[in-house]
Design an enzyme around this catalytic site. Sequence first.
Site, mmCIF file in Angstrom:
data_model
loop_
_atom_site.group_PDB
_atom_site.id
_atom_site.type_symbol
_atom_site.label_atom_id
_atom_site.label_comp_id
_atom_site.label_asym_id
_atom_site.label_seq_id
_atom_site.Cartn_x
_atom_site.Cartn_y
_atom_site.Cartn_z
ATOM 1 N N GLN A 126 -31.820 -3.485 27.562
ATOM 2 C CA GLN A 126 -31.496 -2.118 27.383
ATOM 3 C C GLN A 126 -30.408 -1.994 26.267
ATOM 4 O O GLN A 126 -29.358 -2.257 26.521
ATOM 5 C CB GLN A 126 -31.211 -1.536 28.538
ATOM 6 N N GLY A 127 -31.116 -1.617 25.071
ATOM 7 C CA GLY A 127 -29.952 -1.634 23.905
ATOM 8 C C GLY A 127 -29.350 0.011 23.689
ATOM 9 O O GLY A 127 -29.893 0.606 22.745
ATOM 10 N N SER A 129 -25.639 0.755 24.783
ATOM 11 C CA SER A 129 -24.445 0.943 24.479
ATOM 12 C C SER A 129 -23.741 0.207 23.111
ATOM 13 O O SER A 129 -24.375 -0.902 22.683
ATOM 14 C CB SER A 129 -23.378 0.056 25.500
ATOM 15 N N SER A 161 -27.459 -6.631 28.621
ATOM 16 C CA SER A 161 -27.747 -7.802 29.742
ATOM 17 C C SER A 161 -29.288 -8.224 29.487
ATOM 18 O O SER A 161 -30.199 -7.441 29.142
ATOM 19 C CB SER A 161 -27.933 -7.025 31.072
ATOM 20 N N GLU A 244 -32.543 4.277 36.287
ATOM 21 C CA GLU A 244 -31.728 2.995 36.544
ATOM 22 C C GLU A 244 -30.874 3.443 37.685
ATOM 23 O O GLU A 244 -30.595 2.523 38.710
ATOM 24 C CB GLU A 244 -30.683 3.054 35.456
ATOM 25 N N GLU A 364 -16.234 7.565 36.692
ATOM 26 C CA GLU A 364 -15.658 8.850 36.278
ATOM 27 C C GLU A 364 -16.697 9.598 35.786
ATOM 28 O O GLU A 364 -16.814 10.747 35.924
ATOM 29 C CB GLU A 364 -14.538 8.579 35.347
HETATM 30 C C1 FAD Z 1 -22.313 -5.934 33.912
HETATM 31 C C2 FAD Z 1 -22.615 -5.028 32.987
HETATM 32 C C3 FAD Z 1 -23.950 -4.941 32.428
HETATM 33 C C4 FAD Z 1 -24.162 -4.049 31.439
HETATM 34 N N1 FAD Z 1 -25.344 -3.917 31.013
HETATM 35 C C5 FAD Z 1 -25.756 -3.041 30.020
HETATM 36 C C6 FAD Z 1 -27.032 -3.195 29.279
HETATM 37 O O1 FAD Z 1 -28.034 -4.003 29.471
HETATM 38 N N2 FAD Z 1 -27.327 -2.230 28.221
HETATM 39 C C7 FAD Z 1 -26.539 -1.250 27.806
HETATM 40 O O2 FAD Z 1 -26.676 -0.648 26.986
HETATM 41 N N3 FAD Z 1 -25.094 -1.195 28.384
HETATM 42 C C8 FAD Z 1 -24.768 -2.107 29.475
HETATM 43 N N4 FAD Z 1 -23.361 -2.136 30.075
HETATM 44 C C9 FAD Z 1 -22.485 -1.160 29.134
HETATM 45 C C10 FAD Z 1 -22.046 0.006 30.175
HETATM 46 O O3 FAD Z 1 -23.062 1.004 30.284
HETATM 47 C C11 FAD Z 1 -21.001 0.694 29.624
HETATM 48 O O4 FAD Z 1 -19.894 -0.574 29.738
HETATM 49 C C12 FAD Z 1 -20.471 1.845 29.925
HETATM 50 O O5 FAD Z 1 -21.414 2.985 30.075
HETATM 51 C C13 FAD Z 1 -19.008 2.404 29.952
HETATM 52 O O6 FAD Z 1 -19.180 2.434 28.337
HETATM 53 P P1 FAD Z 1 -17.956 1.785 27.631
HETATM 54 O O7 FAD Z 1 -17.538 0.386 28.240
HETATM 55 O O8 FAD Z 1 -17.998 1.854 26.352
HETATM 56 O O9 FAD Z 1 -16.569 2.549 28.237
HETATM 57 P P2 FAD Z 1 -16.195 3.886 27.843
HETATM 58 O O10 FAD Z 1 -17.246 4.956 27.477
HETATM 59 O O11 FAD Z 1 -15.073 3.883 26.380
HETATM 60 O O12 FAD Z 1 -14.975 4.206 28.703
HETATM 61 C C14 FAD Z 1 -13.636 3.766 28.998
HETATM 62 C C15 FAD Z 1 -12.998 4.661 30.087
HETATM 63 O O13 FAD Z 1 -12.893 5.841 29.853
HETATM 64 C C16 FAD Z 1 -13.537 6.684 31.093
HETATM 65 N N5 FAD Z 1 -14.351 7.848 30.467
HETATM 66 C C17 FAD Z 1 -15.301 7.881 29.471
HETATM 67 N N6 FAD Z 1 -15.478 9.115 29.239
HETATM 68 C C18 FAD Z 1 -15.029 9.887 30.209
HETATM 69 C C19 FAD Z 1 -15.279 11.218 30.731
HETATM 70 N N7 FAD Z 1 -16.084 12.152 29.952
HETATM 71 N N8 FAD Z 1 -14.708 11.841 31.716
HETATM 72 C C20 FAD Z 1 -13.749 10.864 32.435
HETATM 73 N N9 FAD Z 1 -13.550 9.508 31.960
HETATM 74 C C21 FAD Z 1 -14.363 9.240 31.029
HETATM 75 C C22 FAD Z 1 -14.444 5.602 31.639
HETATM 76 O O14 FAD Z 1 -14.762 6.028 32.756
HETATM 77 C C23 FAD Z 1 -13.604 4.553 31.419
HETATM 78 O O15 FAD Z 1 -12.822 4.319 32.579
HETATM 79 C C24 FAD Z 1 -23.090 -3.049 30.838
HETATM 80 C C25 FAD Z 1 -21.895 -2.924 31.414
HETATM 81 C C26 FAD Z 1 -21.549 -3.863 32.501
HETATM 82 C C27 FAD Z 1 -20.269 -3.893 33.032
#
Ligand code: FAD
Length: 384
Positions: A126-127, A129, A161, A244, A364
């Site tokens: 899944q691409g 993020s 992942s 999902e 959140e």
């Molecule tokens: C084990 C694991 C597997 C993963 N696998 C995949 C995958 O296969 N494919 C893929 O595409 N992604 C994957 N991800 C990524 C995951 O979907 C993202 O990490 C997640 O969506 C959060 O995005 P970010 O890391 O950019 O954090 P950010 O979006 O930058 O968030 C940072 C902080 O700000 C808070 N925040 C952000 N926006 C808001 C809001 N509107 N209101 C309140 N708080 C807010 C968040 O809760 C967090 O605490 C994976 C992540 C993990 C940990």
Amino acid sequence: MDLTFSERETAFRDELRAWLADNHPPAKPPADAGEDAQHAWRRDWQRHLYEAGWAAPAWPREYGGRGASQTESAIYFEEMGRARVPFAANTLGILLGGPTLMVWGTDEQKERHLPPILSAEEIWCQGFSEPEAGSDLASLKTRAVKDGEEWVVTGQKVWTSGAQYAKWCMLVARTDSEVPKHKGLTYFLMDMEQDAVQVRPLRQITGEAEFNELFIEQARIPEANVVGGVGNGWKVALTTLMNERAGLGFALQVRLRQLLDDVIAAAGEKGLLENPLIADQIAELHIRCETIRLLAWKGLTDAERYGQPGPEGSLVKWLWSDTNQRATQLAADVIGPEALTSGTQWSYELMRARGNTIEGGTTEVLKNIVAERVLGLPRLKVAA
Ligand SMILES: Cc1cc2nc3c(=O)[nH]c(=O)nc-3n(C[C@H](O)[C@H](O)[C@H](O)COP(=O)(O)OP(=O)(O)OC[C@H]3O[C@@H](n4cnc5c(N)ncnc54)[C@H](O)[C@@H]3O)c2cc1C
């Protein structure tokens, strides 16, 4: 919601239970055998399930499923959890990609892609993020530009992942930067087997590299691999995300129950069940587990009624991730140093659980969805 099984559902459960009793996967390779060995083991298990028609019973028969109802699908997850068998290697394809294609894909796309997803011949990732677009997915910058009958894609994805094993990537890219950000996105199926796509592993706190960075430099995607139409990527991605949260949520609540049962058994062995601090936490976790189980069933009932999972799946995912973290922390209190010793199953559970409140949507963000779309509360106003 009526939780009494019909005759057909009971027969389905009994057939699966009997099959699982005779068909258990071989022992899991030891942790030091490496991640490739673990993946191969889960891939073999999926092939075995597929040959017996048990890889995804909810899928239509023509694609290798059994045309099972939503309730039968729930029974399936409960029985698989009860038998403590592993998840299939292609979980993202089975639970996310396949159901998305069934809603938005063309007949050609369904015929081409669904059978190899189920047989584990082609693994999916899944691409979505990117380094600057996670929760705010619509801000993504990876661009796709039309060139004749193909799209040329350049950009970077992160936390992907299973990309190291994947043949296909569910990729969301920007195809129009002149329109509001949600409207300029398109959902593609990108072939990972091209030089223009580089996969670099990212090592987690558990020591394994479950996810990766993707560097995409002029990758080519044929027009026939656009899913749901150009400019419709946001809607198609929401279908993937809702599947999902709903599909995985149901499977995971069964694993949570088992983890808690193991913690209770360990507490019993150590004579801690009479300790009021431990007993109090166990009682709370038990209540949470039951609440999550019933919410997961309610989600399935809604999906049966409306044909697709709804935003309620976000509630299950949020409660499950929080409860799983609490359960693994209680395990550390009960089990003691072994749960903190690298290489043990309990230390793995404790550390892997940290990602639960981030993957598949952060807590959140899920709370915002529940507030706005389930409870109908006013939209969050973010301070400047
Ligand atoms: C084990 C694991 C597997 C993963 N696998 C995949 C995958 O296969 N494919 C893929 O595409 N992604 C994957 N991800 C990524 C995951 O979907 C993202 O990490 C997640 O969506 C959060 O995005 P970010 O890391 O950019 O954090 P950010 O979006 O930058 O968030 C940072 C902080 O700000 C808070 N925040 C952000 N926006 C808001 C809001 N509107 N209101 C309140 N708080 C807010 C968040 O809760 C967090 O605490 C994976 C992540 C993990 C940990």
